[in-house]
Scaffold this motif. Structure first.
Motif, PDB file in Angstrom:
ATOM      1  N   SER A 193       0.831  -1.205   0.000  1.00 53.94           N
ATOM      2  CA  SER A 193       0.000   0.000   0.000  1.00 53.94           C
ATOM      3  C   SER A 193       0.869   1.259   0.000  1.00 53.94           C
ATOM      4  CB  SER A 193      -0.927   0.016   1.216  1.00 53.94           C
ATOM      5  OG  SER A 193      -1.778  -1.107   1.203  1.00 53.94           O
ATOM      6  N   TYR A 194       1.957   1.211   0.753  1.00 53.34           N
ATOM      7  CA  TYR A 194       2.895   2.334   0.841  1.00 53.34           C
ATOM      8  C   TYR A 194       3.418   2.697  -0.551  1.00 53.34           C
ATOM      9  CZ  TYR A 194       7.267   4.623   2.496  1.00 53.34           C
ATOM     10  OH  TYR A 194       8.319   5.486   2.740  1.00 53.34           O
ATOM     11  N   TYR A 216       2.217   1.615  -3.466  1.00 53.28           N
ATOM     12  CA  TYR A 216       1.083   1.858  -4.374  1.00 53.28           C
ATOM     13  C   TYR A 216       0.698   3.341  -4.333  1.00 53.28           C
ATOM     14  CZ  TYR A 216      -3.892   1.720  -5.785  1.00 53.28           C
ATOM     15  OH  TYR A 216      -5.120   1.974  -6.347  1.00 53.28           O
ATOM     16  N   GLY A 217       0.715   3.916  -3.138  1.00 52.27           N
ATOM     17  CA  GLY A 217       0.428   5.350  -3.009  1.00 52.27           C
ATOM     18  C   GLY A 217       1.429   6.209  -3.765  1.00 52.27           C
ATOM     19  N   GLN A 218       2.662   5.736  -3.868  1.00 53.60           N
ATOM     20  CA  GLN A 218       3.701   6.475  -4.597  1.00 53.60           C
ATOM     21  C   GLN A 218       3.563   6.264  -6.104  1.00 53.60           C
ATOM     22  OE1 GLN A 218       7.133   4.820  -2.548  1.00 53.60           O
ATOM     23  NE2 GLN A 218       7.001   6.390  -0.942  1.00 53.60           N
ATOM     24  N   ALA A 266       0.942   5.789  -7.661  1.00 54.38           N
ATOM     25  CA  ALA A 266      -0.256   6.502  -8.138  1.00 54.38           C
ATOM     26  C   ALA A 266       0.101   7.871  -8.707  1.00 54.38           C
ATOM     27  CB  ALA A 266      -1.263   6.652  -6.991  1.00 54.38           C
ATOM     28  N   PHE A 267       1.259   8.418  -8.333  1.00 55.77           N
ATOM     29  CA  PHE A 267       1.676   9.731  -8.843  1.00 55.77           C
ATOM     30  C   PHE A 267       2.086   9.669 -10.311  1.00 55.77           C
ATOM     31  CE2 PHE A 267       2.940  11.471  -4.389  1.00 55.77           C
ATOM     32  CZ  PHE A 267       1.597  11.729  -4.131  1.00 55.77           C
TER      33      PHE A 267
END
Lengths: 161, 161
Positions: free
Chosen positions: B150-151, B153-155, B157-158
């Motif tokens: 998740s960590y 994945y959040g990055q 997403a940019f």
């Protein structure tokens, strides 16, 4: 409830607590000025993600049937609206205090929850739906919110030099 | 093992599967060219985070005592070394295929695991340590790896426009 089941529930709570602790350490290491910056060009500011996490976690109190939300005034600027859409938002100093209060409240409620309580339905699912979908319980809220937290923690990490 | 315990284990696996599925959808929506970009200025490239996740998940096979690692050649460029430190790395096309193979292998093993198997020790903890710390089991690896996923994945997403 078996010892094994209590162990698994504690593992899930430990996973939540660990991500909260890591995020708190990151936020504490950042200045107010750093938190006013976008985490990347054209992306949300640190203060927005910080306020967003506080609001989402604050809303876990009513969702888990623990108490009223403590800071409903955060919903407008940090949940309903995107970053920079609301002219006046709380200061970083205010958010730092609210982060502590929300997580202290959650921790006190979590510590007093009996293991069986975690398998009860949360407040966003009807009795009828829950009868068919017993995974829509309070423990699943913790799993989902831990992933959501990790997602934004990975983005907030870009504020570090 | 109680129905409740099986339910909780399945919730943890569903949480993992959901984050894998979301990340796969994101990666599939990005071009090879997009994945060659840094996710933010001065930060890891998409290809590095993608290869990193494949390598970490591939190593879950031996860690969970399921099989050998499938692509140990990924460890050098995506685990041991930082981004851009290794001159020759696999192409995005190769990584896209390896992502599918690794997660298909994990899924097959996970589906055939008996619920009790998840509470056995993983392979990075000794029998002695595990006797005192029974939370260091295979299920905890899933929880930890889901947060790690998740960590990043959040990055990743940019990279979306």
């Amino acid at each position: 409830m078996s010892d094994q089941q209590v162990l698994i529930i504690q593992m899930i709570l430990d996973s939540w607590n660990q991500q909260i602790s890591k995020t708190a350490n990151l936020i504490n290491s950042l200045t107010d000025e750093q938190l006013m910056q976008g985490v990347a060009p054209g992306r949300n500011r640190g203060i927005y993600l910080f306020g967003h996490l506080i609001a989402v976690h604050d809303r876990m109190l009513p969702l888990l049937n623990l108490s009223e939300q403590l800071y409903p005034e955060l919903n407008g600027p940090f949940l309903d609206k995107p970053d920079r859409a609301v002219a006046t938002i709380p200061t970083v100093a205010t958010l730092r205090a609210q982060w502590k209060t929300v997580h202290a409240a959650l921790a006190i409620h979590f510590e007093s929850m009996r293991p069986e309580g975690w398998l009860l339905k949360h407040n966003a699912v009807s009795e009828e739906a829950f009868a068919k979908e017993p995974h829509r319980n309070r423990l699943n809220v913790i799993l989902n919110r831990t992933n959501h937290l990790s997602y934004h923690y990975g983005q907030l990490a870009f504020l570090k030099k």
